[in-house]
Design a protein around this motif. Structure first.
Motif, PDB file in Angstrom:
ATOM      1  N   LEU A  16       0.828  -1.211   0.000  1.00 39.21           N
ATOM      2  CA  LEU A  16       0.000   0.000   0.000  1.00 39.21           C
ATOM      3  C   LEU A  16       0.858   1.256   0.000  1.00 39.21           C
ATOM      4  O   LEU A  16       0.523   2.249  -0.650  1.00 39.21           O
ATOM      5  N   GLU A  17       1.962   1.238   0.707  1.00 38.20           N
ATOM      6  CA  GLU A  17       2.870   2.389   0.726  1.00 38.20           C
ATOM      7  C   GLU A  17       3.502   2.608  -0.649  1.00 38.20           C
ATOM      8  O   GLU A  17       3.639   3.735  -1.122  1.00 38.20           O
ATOM      9  N   LYS A  18       3.881   1.508  -1.314  1.00 39.79           N
ATOM     10  CA  LYS A  18       4.426   1.620  -2.674  1.00 39.79           C
ATOM     11  C   LYS A  18       3.374   2.186  -3.628  1.00 39.79           C
ATOM     12  O   LYS A  18       3.656   3.048  -4.448  1.00 39.79           O
ATOM     13  N   LEU A  19       2.159   1.676  -3.483  1.00 38.42           N
ATOM     14  CA  LEU A  19       1.063   2.156  -4.325  1.00 38.42           C
ATOM     15  C   LEU A  19       0.792   3.638  -4.070  1.00 38.42           C
ATOM     16  O   LEU A  19       0.564   4.410  -5.003  1.00 38.42           O
ATOM     17  N   ARG A  20       0.864   4.031  -2.810  1.00 37.29           N
ATOM     18  CA  ARG A  20       0.653   5.444  -2.459  1.00 37.29           C
ATOM     19  C   ARG A  20       1.716   6.330  -3.099  1.00 37.29           C
ATOM     20  O   ARG A  20       1.426   7.392  -3.654  1.00 37.29           O
ATOM     21  N   GLY A  21       2.969   5.890  -3.046  1.00 32.55           N
ATOM     22  CA  GLY A  21       4.055   6.657  -3.660  1.00 32.55           C
ATOM     23  C   GLY A  21       3.878   6.777  -5.166  1.00 32.55           C
ATOM     24  O   GLY A  21       4.087   7.840  -5.756  1.00 32.55           O
ATOM     25  N   MET A  23       1.035   6.602  -6.804  1.00 30.86           N
ATOM     26  CA  MET A  23      -0.116   7.477  -7.058  1.00 30.86           C
ATOM     27  C   MET A  23       0.261   8.951  -6.871  1.00 30.86           C
ATOM     28  O   MET A  23      -0.145   9.806  -7.662  1.00 30.86           O
ATOM     29  N   GLU A  24       1.032   9.254  -5.831  1.00 29.19           N
ATOM     30  CA  GLU A  24       1.455  10.639  -5.612  1.00 29.19           C
ATOM     31  C   GLU A  24       2.291  11.149  -6.773  1.00 29.19           C
ATOM     32  O   GLU A  24       2.114  12.282  -7.231  1.00 29.19           O
ATOM     33  N   THR A  29       2.521  14.502 -11.663  1.00 27.43           N
ATOM     34  CA  THR A  29       2.750  14.638 -13.101  1.00 27.43           C
ATOM     35  C   THR A  29       1.512  15.192 -13.799  1.00 27.43           C
ATOM     36  O   THR A  29       1.601  16.109 -14.629  1.00 27.43           O
ATOM     37  N   VAL A  30       0.354  14.654 -13.457  1.00 28.57           N
ATOM     38  CA  VAL A  30      -0.892  15.117 -14.075  1.00 28.57           C
ATOM     39  C   VAL A  30      -1.165  16.568 -13.692  1.00 28.57           C
ATOM     40  O   VAL A  30      -1.565  17.384 -14.535  1.00 28.57           O
ATOM     41  N   THR A  31      -0.920  16.916 -12.428  1.00 23.90           N
ATOM     42  CA  THR A  31      -1.139  18.298 -11.985  1.00 23.90           C
ATOM     43  C   THR A  31      -0.219  19.257 -12.728  1.00 23.90           C
ATOM     44  O   THR A  31      -0.645  20.333 -13.164  1.00 23.90           O
TER      45      THR A  31
END
Length: 87
Positions: A16-21, A23-24, A29-31
Motif C-alpha cells: 500500500l505504501e508503494k502504491l501510495r508513492g 499514485m502521488e 505529473t498530471v497536476t
C-alpha cells in the motif's frame, strides 16, 4: 530476505505504501501537465484578444476606402459626361 506472503499484514502495508508513492508521483505529473495546459490556454486567450483588437483597428482604418473609390468614380463619370457635352 524472504518475500512476505500476501496474508501478512506487513506485506499489505508495504504494498500500500508503494502504491501510495506511485499514485502521488502520477498525480504530481498530471497536476503539472494541467497547470501547463492552463497557462497555454491563458496565453492563447491573450493572443486571440490581441488579434481581435488589431483586426478591429484595421477594419476601422479601412472603411473610407470604398467610399473614396465610389466618390472618385462618380467624379470621373461626371467629368466624362461634361466633356462629352462640350463637343
Amino acid at each position: 530476505m524472504t518475500i512476505p506472503t500476501p496474508s501478512d499484514p506487513a506485506a499489505v502495508a508495504v504494498e500500500l505504501e508503494k502504491l501510495r508513492g506511485t499514485m502521488e508521483t502520477g498525480f504530481a505529473t498530471v497536476t503539472g501537465s494541467l497547470n501547463l495546459l492552463a497557462q497555454r490556454t491563458d496565453q492563447t486567450d491573450r493572443r486571440i484578444d490581441d488579434h481581435e483588437t488589431r483586426l478591429d483597428a484595421l477594419e476601422r482604418a479601412r472603411w473610407p476606402l470604398p467610399s473614396i473609390a465610389a466618390l472618385v468614380a462618380v467624379v470621373g463619370l461626371a467629368l466624362t459626361l461634361y466633356q462629352l457635352s462640350q463637343k
